[in-house]
Design a protein around this motif. Structure first.
Motif, PDB file in Angstrom:
ATOM      1  N   PRO A  54       0.753  17.636  -7.461  1.00 21.29           N
ATOM      2  CA  PRO A  54       1.002  17.502  -9.069  1.00 21.29           C
ATOM      3  C   PRO A  54       0.350  16.173  -9.642  1.00 21.29           C
ATOM      4  N   ILE A  55       0.235  16.256 -11.049  1.00 21.44           N
ATOM      5  CA  ILE A  55      -0.225  15.041 -11.648  1.00 21.44           C
ATOM      6  C   ILE A  55       0.738  13.704 -11.536  1.00 21.44           C
ATOM      7  N   GLU A  56       1.819  14.071 -11.269  1.00 18.99           N
ATOM      8  CA  GLU A  56       3.114  13.085 -11.283  1.00 18.99           C
ATOM      9  C   GLU A  56       2.938  12.394  -9.868  1.00 18.99           C
ATOM     10  N   GLY A  57       2.124  12.972  -9.015  1.00 22.44           N
ATOM     11  CA  GLY A  57       2.092  12.093  -7.733  1.00 22.44           C
ATOM     12  C   GLY A  57       0.884  11.499  -7.621  1.00 22.44           C
ATOM     13  N   ILE A  58       0.058  11.375  -8.698  1.00 22.72           N
ATOM     14  CA  ILE A  58      -1.318  10.709  -8.335  1.00 22.72           C
ATOM     15  C   ILE A  58      -1.083   9.414  -9.104  1.00 22.72           C
ATOM     16  N   VAL A  59      -1.512   8.343  -8.358  1.00 23.65           N
ATOM     17  CA  VAL A  59      -1.471   6.964  -9.112  1.00 23.65           C
ATOM     18  C   VAL A  59      -2.901   6.450  -8.825  1.00 23.65           C
ATOM     19  N   ILE A  60      -3.629   6.114 -10.066  1.00 24.67           N
ATOM     20  CA  ILE A  60      -4.785   5.662 -10.117  1.00 24.67           C
ATOM     21  C   ILE A  60      -4.597   4.051  -9.831  1.00 24.67           C
ATOM     22  N   THR A  61      -5.697   3.618  -9.198  1.00 22.45           N
ATOM     23  CA  THR A  61      -5.817   2.413  -8.483  1.00 22.45           C
ATOM     24  C   THR A  61      -7.416   1.542  -8.778  1.00 22.45           C
ATOM     25  N   SER A  62      -7.442   0.278  -8.324  1.00 20.49           N
ATOM     26  CA  SER A  62      -8.583  -0.227  -8.720  1.00 20.49           C
ATOM     27  C   SER A  62      -9.384  -0.292  -7.295  1.00 20.49           C
ATOM     28  N   GLY A  63      -9.887   1.101  -7.226  1.00 21.90           N
ATOM     29  CA  GLY A  63     -10.872   1.555  -5.782  1.00 21.90           C
ATOM     30  C   GLY A  63      -9.789   2.114  -4.936  1.00 21.90           C
ATOM     31  N   ALA A  64     -10.289   2.572  -3.851  1.00 25.09           N
ATOM     32  CA  ALA A  64      -9.503   3.187  -2.778  1.00 25.09           C
ATOM     33  C   ALA A  64      -8.791   2.159  -2.031  1.00 25.09           C
ATOM     34  N   LEU A  65      -9.754   0.844  -1.920  1.00 28.37           N
ATOM     35  CA  LEU A  65      -9.034  -0.117  -1.109  1.00 28.37           C
ATOM     36  C   LEU A  65      -7.750  -0.583  -1.460  1.00 28.37           C
ATOM     37  N   GLU A  66      -7.656  -0.651  -2.848  1.00 25.56           N
ATOM     38  CA  GLU A  66      -6.174  -1.179  -3.382  1.00 25.56           C
ATOM     39  C   GLU A  66      -5.426   0.057  -3.047  1.00 25.56           C
ATOM     40  N   ALA A  67      -5.630   1.346  -3.348  1.00 28.93           N
ATOM     41  CA  ALA A  67      -4.610   2.404  -3.069  1.00 28.93           C
ATOM     42  C   ALA A  67      -4.262   2.099  -1.662  1.00 28.93           C
ATOM     43  N   LEU A  68      -5.122   1.913  -0.538  1.00 25.12           N
ATOM     44  CA  LEU A  68      -4.684   1.762   0.756  1.00 25.12           C
ATOM     45  C   LEU A  68      -3.880   0.634   1.133  1.00 25.12           C
ATOM     46  N   ASN A  69      -4.127  -0.312   0.568  1.00 24.63           N
ATOM     47  CA  ASN A  69      -3.460  -1.763   0.644  1.00 24.63           C
ATOM     48  C   ASN A  69      -1.838  -1.461   0.051  1.00 24.63           C
ATOM     49  N   LEU A  70      -1.895  -0.694  -1.025  1.00 23.74           N
ATOM     50  CA  LEU A  70      -0.578  -0.444  -1.791  1.00 23.74           C
ATOM     51  C   LEU A  70       0.315   0.462  -0.789  1.00 23.74           C
ATOM     52  N   CYS A  71      -0.245   1.334  -0.236  1.00 19.84           N
ATOM     53  CA  CYS A  71       0.474   2.369   0.621  1.00 19.84           C
ATOM     54  C   CYS A  71       1.085   1.364   1.837  1.00 19.84           C
ATOM     55  N   LEU A  72       0.007   0.649   2.344  1.00 17.23           N
ATOM     56  CA  LEU A  72       0.636  -0.118   3.611  1.00 17.23           C
ATOM     57  C   LEU A  72       1.622  -1.180   3.135  1.00 17.23           C
ATOM     58  N   MET A  73       1.505  -1.691   2.025  1.00 16.97           N
ATOM     59  CA  MET A  73       2.712  -2.533   1.505  1.00 16.97           C
ATOM     60  C   MET A  73       3.939  -1.583   1.178  1.00 16.97           C
ATOM     61  N   ALA A  74       3.728  -0.455   0.889  1.00 16.73           N
ATOM     62  CA  ALA A  74       5.005   0.397   0.626  1.00 16.73           C
ATOM     63  C   ALA A  74       5.834   0.897   1.494  1.00 16.73           C
ATOM     64  N   VAL A  75       5.245   0.581   3.083  1.00 17.16           N
ATOM     65  CA  VAL A  75       5.949   1.467   3.941  1.00 17.16           C
ATOM     66  C   VAL A  75       6.223   0.327   5.255  1.00 17.16           C
ATOM     67  N   THR A  76       5.745  -0.893   5.041  1.00 18.67           N
ATOM     68  CA  THR A  76       5.876  -1.937   6.027  1.00 18.67           C
ATOM     69  C   THR A  76       6.451  -3.303   5.461  1.00 18.67           C
ATOM     70  N   ARG A  77       6.993  -3.998   6.297  1.00 11.95           N
ATOM     71  CA  ARG A  77       7.294  -5.315   6.279  1.00 11.95           C
ATOM     72  C   ARG A  77       6.664  -6.402   7.378  1.00 11.95           C
ATOM     73  N   PRO A  78       6.681  -7.561   7.127  1.00  9.28           N
ATOM     74  CA  PRO A  78       5.889  -8.659   7.804  1.00  9.28           C
ATOM     75  C   PRO A  78       6.359  -8.293   9.323  1.00  9.28           C
ATOM     76  N   GLY A  79       5.365  -8.159  10.361  1.00  3.65           N
ATOM     77  CA  GLY A  79       6.036  -8.050  11.763  1.00  3.65           C
ATOM     78  C   GLY A  79       5.980  -6.699  12.013  1.00  3.65           C
ATOM     79  N   ASP A  80       5.784  -5.621  11.419  1.00  5.82           N
ATOM     80  CA  ASP A  80       5.859  -4.208  11.640  1.00  5.82           C
ATOM     81  C   ASP A  80       4.400  -4.053  12.487  1.00  5.82           C
ATOM     82  N   VAL A  81       4.369  -2.904  13.151  1.00  2.00           N
ATOM     83  CA  VAL A  81       3.461  -2.500  13.930  1.00  2.00           C
ATOM     84  C   VAL A  81       2.739  -1.201  13.149  1.00  2.00           C
TER      85      VAL A  81
END
Length: 474
Positions: free
Chosen positions: A168-195
């Motif tokens: 769905p178009i509602e589930g697609i988020v445009i980012t500044s390159g794939a690397l930002e997308a990947l970093n945002l995903c990582l930030m969304a599901v982890t906290r400092p110290g996580d594995v």
């Protein structure tokens, strides 16, 4: 790509796969002309190119024959199915030192992470950018804030639909390159110290992101032929509190490995059992050499656990820095993180790429890029066989633009890197692809640049340097 190059690439695939055995006589000129509807000149030039690649040999008054060794793949050793302890990551200084050395003027870019700029339709893309920019309403500065330009997201959604995995178009988020997308995903599901589970060898930017966010990495072995070791991943999920996985399932960087559809499905099912999200880095998927896009792991996801990240940087517009994530259940969280960090990807760039996707012939462009990369892989493969010592082994990917080399274990890739830089050649040494600085006898080479004498000479020089290093240790 010219007609004779396309013909040569097609025939090279048949030879390298073993479908045409060593010593076999190739079809006559008339047979090829009739089968492919080409001229005699085209066939001659294709045969000359195959001969240059070391795949065939001419016999006087007899014709062309498959050369010895042409259809024998160069195997790579399998990775041990073992998982190291999770550890803090300290990789950035090593990565920065390697990348900085590769910036020297006139360097042969075998260590580059990018394909050649001349592969991209930059003039046509500029027309789309100019056209779209003229039509931008000032209100777009607000409307095109995350999740991003609606027309661009619609075009991306249509491409997912064409793959048979509607998003769905509602589930697609445009980012500044794939690397930002990947970093945002990582930030969304982890906290400092996580594995976080990462590939080994794996993309160094993933390791840098883990280091920056104060996370811990557990490395999952990757076999250059079959990809991620699922047994090792299962062991890691049982013995470590893994909060997320960051994997490339198509044309993995640096090995070029691609998971089979069955392994992708098994991967998604395994992560579903443990409720662990997958950050899927799929920036090379469009650069496939087979007829169809190899489906990503996203195709097997029924629980919204897969965050599928990609971009146009490797296929269309490297300088525009436009990527995206199809984020599943994590869409709202990632959208808010985008607003909190960089606010928005470039609004003109989003509009320009949306216009190009709609009117510029993106799929025709992709076919040309794939054909060029496949021919460049053949040339690289032939040069490696021609110039490197016989105890060097390498991968032969079915997409992307990286080849992974395993050197004799006595050879230190960092030593080779330093000697190569001094000779005007960059390469990517194995230790930058591991949190533990492992793979000291491996290197990654880029075949994403049109084949030319400087590249051929660089491969020959690497062969000489390897012989020199072997002699020192003898």
């Amino acid at each position: 790509m010219k007609r004779y190059e396309t013909l040569a690439s097609t025939m090279a695939d048949e030879i390298r796969s073993g479908h045409v055995p060593v010593g076999s006589r190739l079809p006559s000129l008339r047979q090829i002309m009739a089968q492919h509807g080409v001229s005699q000149s085209t066939v001659f030039r294709a045969y000359y190119l195959l001969e240059e690649w070391g795949l065939i040999r001419a016999r006087e008054r007899s014709g062309y024959y498959v050369a010895p060794g042409a259809s024998v793949p160069v195997p790579l050793s399998a990775r041990p199915a073992s998982v190291a302890e999770s550890a803090k990551v300290d990789i950035s200084e090593l990565v920065f030192s390697v990348l900085e050395a590769a910036k020297q003027p006139g360097i042969v870019p075998l260590g580059s992470a990018f394909p050649a700029p001349q592969l991209f339709p930059l003039p046509r893309l500029a027309k789309s950018l100019a056209h779209a920019t003229r039509l931008i309403n000032p209100w777009n500065t607000v409307v095109d804030l995350p999740p991003g330009n609606e027309q661009l997201r619609r075009q991306i959604s249509l491409r997912y639909m064409a793959m048979g995995i509607p998003q769905p178009i509602e589930g697609i988020v445009i980012t500044s390159g794939a690397l930002e997308a990947l970093n945002l995903c990582l930030m969304a599901v982890t906290r400092p110290g996580d594995v976080v589970a990462v590939e080994s060898p794996g993309f160094y930017a993933a390791l840098q992101a883990i280091e920056r966010l104060d996370l811990r990495a557990v490395e999952i072995p990757v076999d250059p032929a079959s990809g991620l070791d699922l047994a090792a991943l299962e062991e890691a999920l049982k013995t470590h509190p893994v909060r997320a996985c960051w994997f490339m399932t198509n044309f993995q960087n640096p090995t070029g490995a691609t998971l089979s559809p069955a392994k992708k499905q098994a991967l998604v099912e395994l992560l579903g059992q443990h409720d662990v999200p997958l950050i899927e880095d799929d920036v090379y998927g469009e650069l496939h050499f087979q007829p169809d896009y190899p489906l990503p792991a996203l195709a097997f996801d029924t629980r919204g656990l897969v965050m599928h990240c990609s971009s146009f940087s490797k296929t269309l517009a490297p300088g525009y820095r436009i990527g995206w994530v199809s984020a599943g259940r994590f869409t709202d969280r990632i959208q808010r993180l985008k607003l909190m960090t960089t606010l928005s990807a470039s609004i003109p760039a989003q509009a320009g790429i949306a216009d190009y996707l709609q009117h510029g012939g993106y799929d025709k462009h992709l076919r040309k890029v794939r054909s060029a990369l496949r021919a460049q892989l053949h040339a690289m493969d032939a040069a490696l066989a021609r110039w490197l010592p016989p105890d060097v082994r390498w991968s032969r990917p079915e997409g992307g633009y990286f080849v992974w080399l395993e050197l004799p274990e006595a050879i230190d890739a960092m030593d080779l890197h330093r000697l190569a830089i001094a000779r005007g050649i960059s390469l990517a040494p194995g230790p930058i692809f591991s949190a533990r600085h492992a793979y000291r006898h491996c290197v990654r080479l880029n075949f994403g640049h049109p084949w030319a004498p400087p590249i051929e000479n660089a491969i020959r020089t690497l062969g000489e340097l390897l012989s020199e290093l072997s002699a020192r240790r003898a």
